[in-house]
Structure formats: C-alpha cells, structure tokens
Motif scaffolding. Structure first.
Motif, mmCIF file in Angstrom:
data_model
loop_
_atom_site.group_PDB
_atom_site.id
_atom_site.type_symbol
_atom_site.label_atom_id
_atom_site.label_comp_id
_atom_site.label_asym_id
_atom_site.label_seq_id
_atom_site.Cartn_x
_atom_site.Cartn_y
_atom_site.Cartn_z
ATOM 1 N N UNK A 104 0.824 -1.210 0.000
ATOM 2 C CA UNK A 104 0.000 0.000 0.000
ATOM 3 C C UNK A 104 0.857 1.259 0.000
ATOM 4 N N UNK A 105 1.919 1.227 0.803
ATOM 5 C CA UNK A 105 2.814 2.377 0.881
ATOM 6 C C UNK A 105 3.490 2.629 -0.474
ATOM 7 N N UNK A 106 3.895 1.540 -1.116
ATOM 8 C CA UNK A 106 4.540 1.654 -2.426
ATOM 9 C C UNK A 106 3.555 2.172 -3.471
ATOM 10 N N UNK A 107 2.305 1.689 -3.393
ATOM 11 C CA UNK A 107 1.270 2.118 -4.336
ATOM 12 C C UNK A 107 0.992 3.612 -4.192
ATOM 13 N N UNK A 108 0.846 4.069 -2.950
ATOM 14 C CA UNK A 108 0.590 5.489 -2.694
ATOM 15 C C UNK A 108 1.738 6.340 -3.225
ATOM 16 N N UNK A 109 2.966 5.883 -2.984
ATOM 17 C CA UNK A 109 4.142 6.614 -3.453
ATOM 18 C C UNK A 109 4.172 6.703 -4.976
ATOM 19 N N UNK A 110 3.846 5.593 -5.642
ATOM 20 C CA UNK A 110 3.828 5.565 -7.109
ATOM 21 C C UNK A 110 2.787 6.526 -7.665
ATOM 22 N N UNK A 111 1.602 6.526 -7.060
ATOM 23 C CA UNK A 111 0.530 7.403 -7.534
ATOM 24 C C UNK A 111 0.854 8.871 -7.272
ATOM 25 N N UNK A 112 1.487 9.143 -6.157
ATOM 26 C CA UNK A 112 1.888 10.524 -5.869
ATOM 27 C C UNK A 112 2.915 11.010 -6.886
ATOM 28 N N UNK A 113 3.788 10.112 -7.318
ATOM 29 C CA UNK A 113 4.765 10.465 -8.361
ATOM 30 C C UNK A 113 4.050 10.777 -9.681
ATOM 31 N N UNK A 114 3.017 9.991 -9.996
ATOM 32 C CA UNK A 114 2.248 10.221 -11.223
ATOM 33 C C UNK A 114 1.540 11.575 -11.170
#
Length: 225
Positions: free
Chosen positions: A45-55
């Motif tokens: 979940x943490x990785x997913x949130x980080x990826x989406x924030x980068x997008x």
C-alpha cells in the motif's frame, strides 16, 4: 484396584495436557503467517501510494503555469473559476447541486458531464467518492475546480467495475452550481409537487423570473461595490 484407577486417571490427564500443548504450538505458524501478510500488505500500500503521488506530481510539473494546492486530505486541486466574493461552503445538512467530469491523469475522458448528468448530493449523507465528498466541502457557489485524486480516495482496489480500473488515480473537474439547506430543498420539492397537482391540463406553467446580483456575499448579505 484403586491403584489401577489412579494410574489410569493420571494417564488420561497427561494425554489431555499434551494434546492441548500440541494444539497451541500448531497455531503459532498461522499467527506468524498472518502478521507477515499484514506487513507485506502495508508495504504494498505504501509503495502504491508513493507511485501514484509520483504520477500526480508529473501532472503538476507538466503544467507549471497552473497553481495546484495540496489539501490536508491527500488530494491536489486548482481553481478554474474562483468565487472570491462568497465565504460560505457546503456543510452537513446542506444539499449541493453540481456537475463533474472524470478523466485519467493523461487527460482522457472516462466519464463526461453528459454521461454523469447533474448531481444532487446531500452533504455527508450519501455514498460518493471519498475525494469528491471532501472536495465539494471546500468549494463556494459557482466555482469550478480541478481535483487530482489518488486511487485510495477515488475508487480504490476494485475501480467502479466499468470504466475505472483498479488503483487508478483520477482527474475530476467539478462545477458547484449551488447549495441550500435540506429544509429549503424539501420545501422546494413540496412546492413543485403542489404546483404539479394544481396544474390545469393543457395550461402552460407560469415562470417567475427575478434579477439576481451575483456580487452578493451570502454570508454578510451585502452587495459588493
């Protein structure tokens, strides 16, 4: 004879205690596996949130002339049309009237305003997208705002099972036309029903018009100069 009974009883008690210990030991790996699963899930979940924030950050960087504001609720927004005269925003107990459009972060339309149609929403009393629910409450009448929502406050893991995919961040353009109290809304609905019942067949409905000064602050009830 008594010794035999005592021996048999002691033997049964020993078996029972031994069986309980084995059962307890057998459960330990399940607990450990459950803890490992939760830890891995949190990491994903943490990785997913980080990826989406980068997008989302990439979208913001591609539009340097647009001022995006980071909200405290985990989304970003910018004003297309801003109402600096009014001070009131929708709150629980109000009914909001708005239109919106949903795009992906590349700007491709997922749902148009025409598809979604005008919305009537009882603030905090109806089930809508979390980001949209929070975003509407910061808007003033007649404002148009673009929101960037990460998936966890949009449609989450499952999407909408139609056009929005799993874990898909969204760009939503929202126009808040008006909002009124629930009491006023119910009164308006009742008046419409009464007018419909009193309408003479074949007769054109009477339309009342009045000039509205849009430069009026709804909080102070004063007109701007």
């Amino acid at each position: 004879m008594n010794n035999s009974k005592i021996f048999l009883l002691a033997f049964l008690v020993t078996l029972l205690v031994s069986g309980c210990k084995q059962n307890q030991e057998a459960r330990r790996p399940v607990s450990q596996a459950s803890g490992t699963f939760m830890k891995k899930s949190a990491e994903r979940n943490k990785k997913l949130v980080s990826t989406e924030e980068d997008q989302i950050d990439s979208v913001i960087k591609r539009n340097p002339k647009v001022k995006f504001i980071a909200s405290t609720n985990g989304y970003w927004y910018t004003y297309v049309i801003q109402n600096t005269l009014d001070t009131l925003t929708p709150k629980k107990g109000d009914v909001a009237f708005f239109n919106y459009e949903i795009k992906d972060l590349k700007g491709k339309i997922i749902y148009s305003e025409l598809e979604l149609r005008p919305q009537t929403y009882a603030i905090d009393k109806q089930n809508i997208m979390t980001g949209l629910r929070e975003g509407i409450k910061l808007m003033r009448k007649k404002e148009k705002v673009i929101f960037l929502f990460p998936s966890h406050i949009a449609y989450g893991y499952h999407g909408d099972e139609k056009k929005i995919g799993p874990n898909q961040p969204l760009l939503c353009t929202v126009t808040l036309h008006n909002f009124i109290s629930e009491a006023a809304f119910k009164k308006e609905i009742l008046l419409r029903k009464t007018d419909a019942l009193n309408q003479v067949p074949g007769e054109e409905p009477t339309i009342q018009t009045k000039i509205i000064n849009t430069n009026k602050d709804t909080l102070t009830n004063k007109h701007s100069q």
